[in-house]
Design a protein around this motif. Structure first.
Motif, PDB file in Angstrom:
ATOM      1  N   ARG A  93     -55.257  -6.195  -1.315  1.00 17.76           N
ATOM      2  CA  ARG A  93     -56.223  -5.613  -0.387  1.00 17.76           C
ATOM      3  C   ARG A  93     -55.791  -5.700   1.077  1.00 17.76           C
ATOM      4  O   ARG A  93     -56.624  -5.625   1.976  1.00 17.76           O
ATOM      5  CB  ARG A  93     -57.628  -6.192  -0.597  1.00 17.76           C
ATOM      6  N   TYR A 127     -44.129  -8.070   6.702  1.00 15.01           N
ATOM      7  CA  TYR A 127     -43.424  -7.327   5.652  1.00 15.01           C
ATOM      8  C   TYR A 127     -43.170  -8.188   4.411  1.00 15.01           C
ATOM      9  O   TYR A 127     -43.426  -7.758   3.293  1.00 15.01           O
ATOM     10  CB  TYR A 127     -42.098  -6.801   6.215  1.00 15.01           C
ATOM     11  N   GLN A 182     -38.853   1.923   2.782  1.00 14.90           N
ATOM     12  CA  GLN A 182     -39.736   1.539   3.885  1.00 14.90           C
ATOM     13  C   GLN A 182     -38.955   1.087   5.105  1.00 14.90           C
ATOM     14  O   GLN A 182     -39.477   1.072   6.220  1.00 14.90           O
ATOM     15  CB  GLN A 182     -40.709   0.452   3.433  1.00 14.90           C
ATOM     16  N   LYS A 183     -37.703   0.709   4.907  1.00 12.49           N
ATOM     17  CA  LYS A 183     -36.870   0.269   6.031  1.00 12.49           C
ATOM     18  C   LYS A 183     -36.114   1.413   6.694  1.00 12.49           C
ATOM     19  O   LYS A 183     -35.424   1.217   7.689  1.00 12.49           O
ATOM     20  CB  LYS A 183     -35.867  -0.784   5.549  1.00 12.49           C
ATOM     21  N   VAL A 184     -36.198   2.603   6.113  1.00  8.75           N
ATOM     22  CA  VAL A 184     -35.498   3.755   6.673  1.00  8.75           C
ATOM     23  C   VAL A 184     -36.230   4.230   7.931  1.00  8.75           C
ATOM     24  O   VAL A 184     -37.461   4.331   7.936  1.00  8.75           O
ATOM     25  CB  VAL A 184     -35.424   4.903   5.642  1.00  8.75           C
ATOM     26  N   ASP A 185     -35.475   4.466   8.977  1.00 10.45           N
ATOM     27  CA  ASP A 185     -36.065   4.939  10.235  1.00 10.45           C
ATOM     28  C   ASP A 185     -36.854   6.224   9.975  1.00 10.45           C
ATOM     29  O   ASP A 185     -36.379   7.128   9.277  1.00 10.45           O
ATOM     30  CB  ASP A 185     -34.958   5.190  11.256  1.00 10.45           C
ATOM     31  N   ARG A 186     -38.036   6.291  10.559  1.00 10.63           N
ATOM     32  CA  ARG A 186     -38.917   7.453  10.475  1.00 10.63           C
ATOM     33  C   ARG A 186     -39.490   7.687   9.067  1.00 10.63           C
ATOM     34  O   ARG A 186     -39.900   8.805   8.738  1.00 10.63           O
ATOM     35  CB  ARG A 186     -38.218   8.713  11.018  1.00 10.63           C
ATOM     36  N   PHE A 187     -39.558   6.633   8.252  1.00 15.47           N
ATOM     37  CA  PHE A 187     -40.232   6.728   6.961  1.00 15.47           C
ATOM     38  C   PHE A 187     -41.703   6.390   7.164  1.00 15.47           C
ATOM     39  O   PHE A 187     -42.053   5.274   7.539  1.00 15.47           O
ATOM     40  CB  PHE A 187     -39.596   5.761   5.957  1.00 15.47           C
ATOM     41  N   ASN A 188     -42.567   7.355   6.950  1.00 11.67           N
ATOM     42  CA  ASN A 188     -44.006   7.122   7.091  1.00 11.67           C
ATOM     43  C   ASN A 188     -44.572   6.547   5.800  1.00 11.67           C
ATOM     44  O   ASN A 188     -44.225   6.992   4.706  1.00 11.67           O
ATOM     45  CB  ASN A 188     -44.725   8.431   7.422  1.00 11.67           C
ATOM     46  N   PHE A 189     -45.455   5.575   5.960  1.00 11.63           N
ATOM     47  CA  PHE A 189     -45.979   4.903   4.772  1.00 11.63           C
ATOM     48  C   PHE A 189     -47.348   4.302   5.054  1.00 11.63           C
ATOM     49  O   PHE A 189     -47.594   3.791   6.134  1.00 11.63           O
ATOM     50  CB  PHE A 189     -45.027   3.781   4.335  1.00 11.63           C
ATOM     51  N   SER A 190     -48.242   4.396   4.084  1.00 10.91           N
ATOM     52  CA  SER A 190     -49.502   3.657   4.203  1.00 10.91           C
ATOM     53  C   SER A 190     -49.986   3.181   2.851  1.00 10.91           C
ATOM     54  O   SER A 190     -49.790   3.849   1.832  1.00 10.91           O
ATOM     55  CB  SER A 190     -50.580   4.514   4.870  1.00 10.91           C
ATOM     56  N   GLN A 191     -50.567   2.007   2.843  1.00  8.71           N
ATOM     57  CA  GLN A 191     -51.279   1.514   1.653  1.00  8.71           C
ATOM     58  C   GLN A 191     -52.690   1.182   2.114  1.00  8.71           C
ATOM     59  O   GLN A 191     -52.895   0.473   3.087  1.00  8.71           O
ATOM     60  CB  GLN A 191     -50.587   0.292   1.040  1.00  8.71           C
ATOM     61  N   PHE A 192     -53.667   1.771   1.416  1.00  5.94           N
ATOM     62  CA  PHE A 192     -55.050   1.631   1.828  1.00  5.94           C
ATOM     63  C   PHE A 192     -55.902   1.284   0.607  1.00  5.94           C
ATOM     64  O   PHE A 192     -55.899   2.018  -0.376  1.00  5.94           O
ATOM     65  CB  PHE A 192     -55.517   2.939   2.468  1.00  5.94           C
ATOM     66  N   TYR A 193     -56.572   0.151   0.674  1.00  5.31           N
ATOM     67  CA  TYR A 193     -57.423  -0.295  -0.446  1.00  5.31           C
ATOM     68  C   TYR A 193     -58.857   0.167  -0.232  1.00  5.31           C
ATOM     69  O   TYR A 193     -59.386   0.029   0.875  1.00  5.31           O
ATOM     70  CB  TYR A 193     -57.401  -1.812  -0.565  1.00  5.31           C
ATOM     71  N   ILE A 194     -59.473   0.716  -1.259  1.00  5.25           N
ATOM     72  CA  ILE A 194     -60.895   1.048  -1.120  1.00  5.25           C
ATOM     73  C   ILE A 194     -61.710  -0.240  -1.236  1.00  5.25           C
ATOM     74  O   ILE A 194     -61.205  -1.277  -1.670  1.00  5.25           O
ATOM     75  CB  ILE A 194     -61.366   2.107  -2.141  1.00  5.25           C
ATOM     76  N   SER A 224     -36.485   5.976  17.685  1.00  5.39           N
ATOM     77  CA  SER A 224     -37.753   6.517  17.194  1.00  5.39           C
ATOM     78  C   SER A 224     -38.924   5.667  17.701  1.00  5.39           C
ATOM     79  O   SER A 224     -38.726   4.577  18.226  1.00  5.39           O
ATOM     80  CB  SER A 224     -37.736   6.517  15.664  1.00  5.39           C
ATOM     81  N   TYR A 265     -40.368  -0.083  -1.487  1.00  5.05           N
ATOM     82  CA  TYR A 265     -40.605  -1.262  -0.656  1.00  5.05           C
ATOM     83  C   TYR A 265     -39.300  -1.865  -0.134  1.00  5.05           C
ATOM     84  O   TYR A 265     -39.177  -2.168   1.059  1.00  5.05           O
ATOM     85  CB  TYR A 265     -41.388  -2.299  -1.469  1.00  5.05           C
ATOM     86  N   ASN A 266     -38.317  -2.033  -1.025  1.00  4.11           N
ATOM     87  CA  ASN A 266     -37.084  -2.721  -0.628  1.00  4.11           C
ATOM     88  C   ASN A 266     -36.132  -1.853   0.175  1.00  4.11           C
ATOM     89  O   ASN A 266     -35.294  -2.380   0.900  1.00  4.11           O
ATOM     90  CB  ASN A 266     -36.341  -3.243  -1.865  1.00  4.11           C
ATOM     91  N   ASN A 310     -54.401  -3.776   3.995  1.00  2.00           N
ATOM     92  CA  ASN A 310     -54.188  -2.390   4.405  1.00  2.00           C
ATOM     93  C   ASN A 310     -53.078  -2.313   5.447  1.00  2.00           C
ATOM     94  O   ASN A 310     -53.020  -3.140   6.351  1.00  2.00           O
ATOM     95  CB  ASN A 310     -55.472  -1.807   4.995  1.00  2.00           C
ATOM     96  N   PHE A 311     -52.228  -1.314   5.308  1.00  2.00           N
ATOM     97  CA  PHE A 311     -51.080  -1.223   6.213  1.00  2.00           C
ATOM     98  C   PHE A 311     -50.608   0.221   6.339  1.00  2.00           C
ATOM     99  O   PHE A 311     -50.620   0.962   5.372  1.00  2.00           O
ATOM    100  CB  PHE A 311     -49.932  -2.087   5.680  1.00  2.00           C
ATOM    101  N   SER A 312     -50.221   0.607   7.537  1.00  9.19           N
ATOM    102  CA  SER A 312     -49.553   1.899   7.686  1.00  9.19           C
ATOM    103  C   SER A 312     -48.511   1.853   8.785  1.00  9.19           C
ATOM    104  O   SER A 312     -48.668   1.152   9.785  1.00  9.19           O
ATOM    105  CB  SER A 312     -50.567   3.010   7.984  1.00  9.19           C
ATOM    106  N   GLN A 313     -47.424   2.553   8.560  1.00  9.29           N
ATOM    107  CA  GLN A 313     -46.428   2.777   9.614  1.00  9.29           C
ATOM    108  C   GLN A 313     -46.261   4.277   9.733  1.00  9.29           C
ATOM    109  O   GLN A 313     -46.044   4.977   8.750  1.00  9.29           O
ATOM    110  CB  GLN A 313     -45.097   2.083   9.297  1.00  9.29           C
ATOM    111  N   PHE A 314     -46.439   4.765  10.956  1.00  9.40           N
ATOM    112  CA  PHE A 314     -46.437   6.204  11.177  1.00  9.40           C
ATOM    113  C   PHE A 314     -45.550   6.518  12.387  1.00  9.40           C
ATOM    114  O   PHE A 314     -45.776   6.009  13.477  1.00  9.40           O
ATOM    115  CB  PHE A 314     -47.871   6.675  11.423  1.00  9.40           C
ATOM    116  N   TYR A 315     -44.530   7.327  12.163  1.00 16.88           N
ATOM    117  CA  TYR A 315     -43.600   7.695  13.244  1.00 16.88           C
ATOM    118  C   TYR A 315     -44.046   8.994  13.888  1.00 16.88           C
ATOM    119  O   TYR A 315     -44.391   9.948  13.189  1.00 16.88           O
ATOM    120  CB  TYR A 315     -42.189   7.866  12.691  1.00 16.88           C
TER     121      TYR A 315
END
Lengths: 446, 446
Positions: free
Chosen positions: B178, B170, A174-186, B283, A170-171, B180-185
């Protein structure tokens, strides 16, 4: 100068990885945000019980620590389903000698910390929160939550085993260029309940099984603890459903709900309401990201691929990360190369693990109460017994083998297609055990 | 007591929203992390030129500020494609009087800030970085980057128009259970180049068009500026492709690449290498999240739904957020209700915008150089002209109407299916303009 690694997080994966790294001759420093759980009360109900299976054992063995864990592990050789009427159905997980093992997260974690420290070259610093990281340089900034002091540390390599809400990820990442990330809650939450031992200290229901009360859109499960009790977990939508946590907004409604949908459980559990309010309602999420390694940092376990708990594979996958990283490091003796291959081969397995975990929720809460599903699994078990090299049921691939998750997921899809054809026969209930059905299946295996 | 709103971000969306909020009688305080761009040099090449279209104009009109913007907007009535041989092909975007408008981001932003401030009740604080937010209470913590002072402020409602890397999202929302978030390059990056006016100050290529050099896996585009120059942007994979930025690791290779794939452009651009190194390689990402409102906070524009630039709709969608929020607030006069409906109706539109943007990259870099694609668009334009209520081409729905993005996306899919059937006729090149083809299409419209 002695080689040094830093591990962020003294959880299950972090402490196991410390043991591995000591074996490689590294000085190990672990920073953990929380207090030493060994000095605090181990709460039985704070998180879902863990099911240790082949991948986990395999990784513990490679570190030489499996003996200690065996002492606290309770084998569960199958599922026992509880119908509304109270009828019980048993489904074996695998062959006679195969089982998954119920372990207490807190107890397991305490043993792992002891093992990490007892080897002499690991120092765990508690109440140290990671604030920032210089990924390329291998520096980390932490806050001592006791003294409020800000400290800096550095190492040859740093491993972030700091969980689904990883501070390193997180710290910094996630701030790195071109870092893909998702958090998804069911859409579902969970609540834990404790089913205590009976007055003689005995288990109220079968000890060596995982109990499920499958109810279609929701379910209750129970895993045995060492003291005769069971940790039970209710999984259910937060809202927008006939049966949802939001609806249960009074003690009367809670009482009525449990009595209505889990009558046999209702008879067994004392002080239901008090029990209900003991533990919080919690959410479940899946986090995906890539890359898993940046500069001198690598994510391991939940920080890389946290999943929902329905295949009981979260910890096993994290332990397997250690095993895979270790094998690669032994081979290449070079962290850059190890990191590169680790994330390349392990990312598809993390993704598959998450897909498998989501799929298995449907199986547990719904399919296991379906006779046709149970028959299908019985046929698969038979084929597996007769042709162990040609057919390994998906559950066995995941829980009783070290086949890559991504391979198991793909093979499982192919098997499911074959079985759909087999199960569509109108005579399958009668001739399921016949040579004819066996040959039909064999003919479809590529 | 006067009602007060805080807006985080003095970009395009934030400053337009300030104008709306003043109209509603609110005192407006804007916090902006950067310096006042009106006092700094407006860099032409810092980000992709913007294409203002119907949704943007509609939202500017509702705020009463469109007149000021018209002065700096250059109409582009169609695309001009440049082949490798230097042949030009023209494709109109819509009907004769329809155009999208090239505007400079910096210039537009400066005008919007002037407009926001000139109404007397907006105060913009520059160099204030958002550190934290109490979402439920409507409090915000900021750091004055000049004095390093930490300040607190609060308001009835707070709008985060702070862009794709939103600090509010952020620092606060992402930590909400809960969320939901995504970052996709995407795998492609972009680099801007400036094609200056000729020695007489005239445009070197047609002014009133968007120029494209479509090359399959990559492309160059050019949008006119007011001073006779064009802002050109090269979109290409970062790596793993025959033509990729990673390959262009020397000035020789850059020179050779541009000469080989964009020969007419190569002839026109002076000081190519210097020009190339003027702007960074950047990017592009898509961020999705939900909810868009938590407590007293709402995300607007890129902070809620940042997208890739290929439909030229990022700003237009952000402006439309203002229009939608405004209409809802006028109707309900209640922020809780407004926020709830805003995110419910606007989230599917944000998702559709992102899907449309990704799809249009294939159209721009590849399909527009395909004769069959151009013929299909010509047929659709004809049907649209003859039956304007029955058929609006997807591009026109997105750029020249205020039809919801989610509806346009769905209708576009249906139209594409119909056109695939029409285009599969072996005689379509000959009889495309016939009554027969027209009737075939009409018969397939539900």
């Amino acid at each position: 100068m002695e080689k040094k690694v830093i591990i962020v997080g003294a959880g299950l994966v972090g402490s196991l990885w410390a043991v591995y790294m000591q074996k490689a001759g590294y000085q190990v420093v672990i920073y953990e945000r929380r207090s030493d759980i060994r000095k605090a009360e181990i709460s039985a109900g704070k998180s879902i019980n863990l099911a240790l299976s082949e991948r986990g054992w395999n990784s513990l063995k490679a570190a030489g620590v499996e003996k200690e864990i065996e002492k606290i592990a309770i084998p569960m050789s199958g599922r026992i389903m509880h119908s509304i009427k109270g009828d019980l159905t048993y489904q074996a997980y695998g062959k006679k000698d195969e089982a998954i093992y119920s372990v207490s997260r807190g107890h397991l974690n305490a043993i792992m910390m002891d093992l990490a420290e007892s080897k002499g070259n690991t120092k765990i610093h508690y109440q140290h929160q990671c604030l920032d990281a210089n990924l390329e340089k291998g520096h980390i900034t932490l806050k001592n939550l006791n003294t409020q002091e800000i400290i800096e540390d550095k190492a040859d390599v740093i491993f972030a085993a700091d969980g689904a809400f990883s501070a390193v990820r997180y710290n910094s990442m996630q701030k790195v260029d071109r870092f893909n990330f998702s958090q998804f809650y069911i859409e579902d939450g969970y609540k834990e309940l404790l089913l205590p031992a009976d007055k003689n200290g005995n288990y109220k229901i079968e000890k060596n099984a995982l109990h499920i009360w499958p109810r279609g859109r929701f379910m209750l499960i129970a895993l045995p603890n060492e003291d005769g009790s069971f940790t039970c977990t209710l999984f259910m939508p937060f809202e927008n459903d006939k049966y949802a946590f939001k609806q249960l907004d009074s003690d009367d409604k809670i009482e009525h709900f449990v009595k209505e949908v889990f009558p046999d459980f209702y008879e067994m559990i004392p002080n239901l309401i008090e029990n209900w309010h003991q533990n919080p309602l919690s959410s479940m999420s899946i986090t995906r990201c890539f890359p898993w390694t940046v500069g001198k940092f690598a994510l391991m376990g939940d920080s890389a691929h946290s999943t929902v708990p329905f295949y009981g594979q979260g910890m096993n996958a994290g332990f397997e990360d250690c095993f895979v990283m270790w094998e690669l490091y032994k081979k290449h003796k070079d962290w850059d190369k190890t990191f590169k291959i680790y994330q390349e081969i392990r990312k598809p397995d993390g993704d598959a693990l998450q897909d498998l975990s989501l799929d298995n929720y449907y199986v547990m809460r719904d399919h296991v109460s379906d006779e046709k599903f149970l028959l299908q699994k019985k046929i698969e078990a038979k084929i597996h017994e007769r042709h162990p090299n040609k057919w390994i049921p998906l559950y066995s691939q995941v829980s009783f083998s070290n086949i890559r998750y991504s391979d198991a997921y793909k093979k499982g899809k192919v098997q499911e297609e074959i079985m759909q054809k087999v199960m569509s026969s109108p005579t399958i209930e009668k001739n399921w055990d016949s040579k004819e059905v066996e040959n039909q299946i064999l003919s479809m295996i590529k």
